[in-house]
Design an enzyme around this catalytic site. Sequence first.
Site, PDB file in Angstrom:
ATOM      1  N   ASP A   1       0.855  -1.180   0.000  1.00  0.00           N
ATOM      2  CA  ASP A   1       0.000   0.000   0.000  1.00  0.00           C
ATOM      3  C   ASP A   1       0.899   1.240   0.000  1.00  0.00           C
ATOM      4  O   ASP A   1       1.744   1.399   0.889  1.00  0.00           O
ATOM      5  CB  ASP A   1      -0.870  -0.036   1.259  1.00  0.00           C
ATOM      6  CG  ASP A   1      -1.884   1.098   1.314  1.00  0.00           C
ATOM      7  OD1 ASP A   1      -1.631   2.183   0.741  1.00  0.00           O
ATOM      8  OD2 ASP A   1      -2.929   0.910   1.945  1.00  0.00           O
TER       9      ASP A   1
ATOM     10  N   ASP B   1      -5.644   7.843  -4.804  1.00  0.00           N
ATOM     11  CA  ASP B   1      -5.925   9.224  -4.382  1.00  0.00           C
ATOM     12  C   ASP B   1      -6.813   9.225  -3.129  1.00  0.00           C
ATOM     13  O   ASP B   1      -6.542   9.944  -2.145  1.00  0.00           O
ATOM     14  CB  ASP B   1      -6.629   9.938  -5.552  1.00  0.00           C
ATOM     15  CG  ASP B   1      -6.684  11.447  -5.406  1.00  0.00           C
ATOM     16  OD1 ASP B   1      -6.026  11.992  -4.501  1.00  0.00           O
ATOM     17  OD2 ASP B   1      -7.392  12.077  -6.220  1.00  0.00           O
TER      18      ASP B   1
ATOM     19  N   GLY C   1      -9.509   5.274  -5.770  1.00  0.00           N
ATOM     20  CA  GLY C   1      -8.210   4.629  -5.979  1.00  0.00           C
ATOM     21  C   GLY C   1      -7.163   5.060  -4.975  1.00  0.00           C
ATOM     22  O   GLY C   1      -7.446   5.278  -3.796  1.00  0.00           O
TER      23      GLY C   1
ATOM     24  N   GLY D   1      -5.202   2.405 -13.199  1.00  0.00           N
ATOM     25  CA  GLY D   1      -6.402   1.943 -12.503  1.00  0.00           C
ATOM     26  C   GLY D   1      -7.643   2.509 -13.160  1.00  0.00           C
ATOM     27  O   GLY D   1      -7.987   2.145 -14.294  1.00  0.00           O
TER      28      GLY D   1
ATOM     29  N   ASN E   1      -6.257  13.762  -9.943  1.00  0.00           N
ATOM     30  CA  ASN E   1      -6.935  14.239 -11.161  1.00  0.00           C
ATOM     31  C   ASN E   1      -6.780  15.761 -11.229  1.00  0.00           C
ATOM     32  O   ASN E   1      -6.231  16.374 -10.314  1.00  0.00           O
ATOM     33  CB  ASN E   1      -8.410  13.813 -11.192  1.00  0.00           C
ATOM     34  CG  ASN E   1      -9.179  14.336  -9.987  1.00  0.00           C
ATOM     35  OD1 ASN E   1      -9.182  15.545  -9.721  1.00  0.00           O
ATOM     36  ND2 ASN E   1      -9.806  13.453  -9.244  1.00  0.00           N
TER      37      ASN E   1
ATOM     38  N   SER F   1      -2.198   6.126 -13.740  1.00  0.00           N
ATOM     39  CA  SER F   1      -3.164   5.944 -14.847  1.00  0.00           C
ATOM     40  C   SER F   1      -3.576   4.493 -15.102  1.00  0.00           C
ATOM     41  O   SER F   1      -4.431   4.247 -15.961  1.00  0.00           O
ATOM     42  CB  SER F   1      -2.651   6.541 -16.173  1.00  0.00           C
ATOM     43  OG  SER F   1      -2.618   7.950 -16.114  1.00  0.00           O
TER      44      SER F   1
HETATM   45  N1  AR6 Z   1      -1.353   1.798  -2.926  1.00  0.00           N
HETATM   46  C1  AR6 Z   1      -0.728   1.524  -4.087  1.00  0.00           C
HETATM   47  N2  AR6 Z   1      -1.371   1.427  -5.264  1.00  0.00           N
HETATM   48  C2  AR6 Z   1      -2.713   1.599  -5.258  1.00  0.00           C
HETATM   49  C3  AR6 Z   1      -3.443   1.888  -4.083  1.00  0.00           C
HETATM   50  C4  AR6 Z   1      -2.700   1.981  -2.877  1.00  0.00           C
HETATM   51  N3  AR6 Z   1      -3.293   2.262  -1.707  1.00  0.00           N
HETATM   52  N4  AR6 Z   1      -4.753   2.004  -4.432  1.00  0.00           N
HETATM   53  C5  AR6 Z   1      -4.839   1.789  -5.765  1.00  0.00           C
HETATM   54  N5  AR6 Z   1      -3.614   1.526  -6.262  1.00  0.00           N
HETATM   55  P1  AR6 Z   1      -5.866   4.646  -9.597  1.00  0.00           P
HETATM   56  P2  AR6 Z   1      -5.504   6.330 -11.995  1.00  0.00           P
HETATM   57  C6  AR6 Z   1      -3.177   1.236  -7.647  1.00  0.00           C
HETATM   58  O1  AR6 Z   1      -7.244   4.245 -10.030  1.00  0.00           O
HETATM   59  O2  AR6 Z   1      -5.738   5.169 -12.885  1.00  0.00           O
HETATM   60  C7  AR6 Z   1      -8.919   8.646  -8.767  1.00  0.00           C
HETATM   61  O3  AR6 Z   1     -10.305   8.782  -8.578  1.00  0.00           O
HETATM   62  C8  AR6 Z   1      -4.221   0.724  -8.624  1.00  0.00           C
HETATM   63  O4  AR6 Z   1      -4.398  -0.684  -8.459  1.00  0.00           O
HETATM   64  O5  AR6 Z   1      -5.667   4.981  -8.175  1.00  0.00           O
HETATM   65  O6  AR6 Z   1      -4.346   7.245 -12.288  1.00  0.00           O
HETATM   66  C9  AR6 Z   1      -8.234   9.991  -8.994  1.00  0.00           C
HETATM   67  O7  AR6 Z   1      -8.843  11.003  -8.242  1.00  0.00           O
HETATM   68  C10 AR6 Z   1      -3.523   1.060  -9.936  1.00  0.00           C
HETATM   69  O8  AR6 Z   1      -2.542   0.075 -10.270  1.00  0.00           O
HETATM   70  O9  AR6 Z   1      -5.336   5.944 -10.440  1.00  0.00           O
HETATM   71  C11 AR6 Z   1      -8.425  10.188 -10.470  1.00  0.00           C
HETATM   72  O10 AR6 Z   1      -9.717  10.710 -10.749  1.00  0.00           O
HETATM   73  C12 AR6 Z   1      -2.796   2.366  -9.642  1.00  0.00           C
HETATM   74  O11 AR6 Z   1      -2.737   2.452  -8.211  1.00  0.00           O
HETATM   75  C13 AR6 Z   1      -8.316   8.789 -11.021  1.00  0.00           C
HETATM   76  O12 AR6 Z   1      -8.706   7.920  -9.966  1.00  0.00           O
HETATM   77  C14 AR6 Z   1      -3.486   3.610 -10.160  1.00  0.00           C
HETATM   78  O13 AR6 Z   1      -4.898   3.456 -10.032  1.00  0.00           O
HETATM   79  C15 AR6 Z   1      -6.882   8.442 -11.390  1.00  0.00           C
HETATM   80  O14 AR6 Z   1      -6.859   7.181 -12.000  1.00  0.00           O
END
Ligand code: AR6
Length: 166
Positions: free
Chosen positions: A9, A33, A31, A119, A23, A117
């Site tokens: 994490d 964030d 996610g 996720g 974002n 990006s």
């Molecule tokens: N620790 C490490 N990695 C993580 C964690 C964590 N706690 N949680 C998720 N991931 P994402 P994006 C991974 O969706 O695609 C948000 O709403 C996840 O499995 O967090 O850049 C923002 O506000 C994936 O591999 O970010 C934006 O609106 C990676 O982190 C939007 O999502 C990125 O997933 C950004 O989307």
Amino acid sequence: MQLTLVRGDLTEQKVDAVVNAANRRMRGGGGVDGAVHRRGGPAVLADCVRRFPHGLATGQAGWTTGGDLPARWVIHVVGPDYRAGETDRSLLTACYAGALRVADELGARTVAFPLVSAGIYGWPLADAADAAVTTLRDTPTEVREARLVAFDETAYAALAQSLSTT
Ligand code: AR6
């Protein structure tokens, strides 16, 4: 610079700075964030509002306090939203290069990164991992350790593959 990979994490990493996949509004979200704002507490959002009243453009990076996180700083980057048609890869690599530049400004020597990006924004996993690995490797920086934090097994496998082949 040492490029390392762990499964875990992002918000639990004991590093100088963690990178947040934010974002453009910079007011939190889902996610990683969501996890950063939950664990960092209200000081992170307050700093986002104060320092980024108009948010940030896609591909840019900026920092706030880490609030209650173990990390002293959060470096927020805005990855491209692949699902919404932002498929220009230079926007994704700019996030990693920009995060290292901000880390250098702060004097952060250990920095943890999520797979920006990959996720909610839907960037294809293997290419997201390659962009992370090649950009972190090729960008000159004072950062001593860039730690890639894979949240699940598939992200870990993609990053391990990129580290061994690129
Ligand atoms: N620790 C490490 N990695 C993580 C964690 C964590 N706690 N949680 C998720 N991931 P994402 P994006 C991974 O969706 O695609 C948000 O709403 C996840 O499995 O967090 O850049 C923002 O506000 C994936 O591999 O970010 C934006 O609106 C990676 O982190 C939007 O999502 C990125 O997933 C950004 O989307």
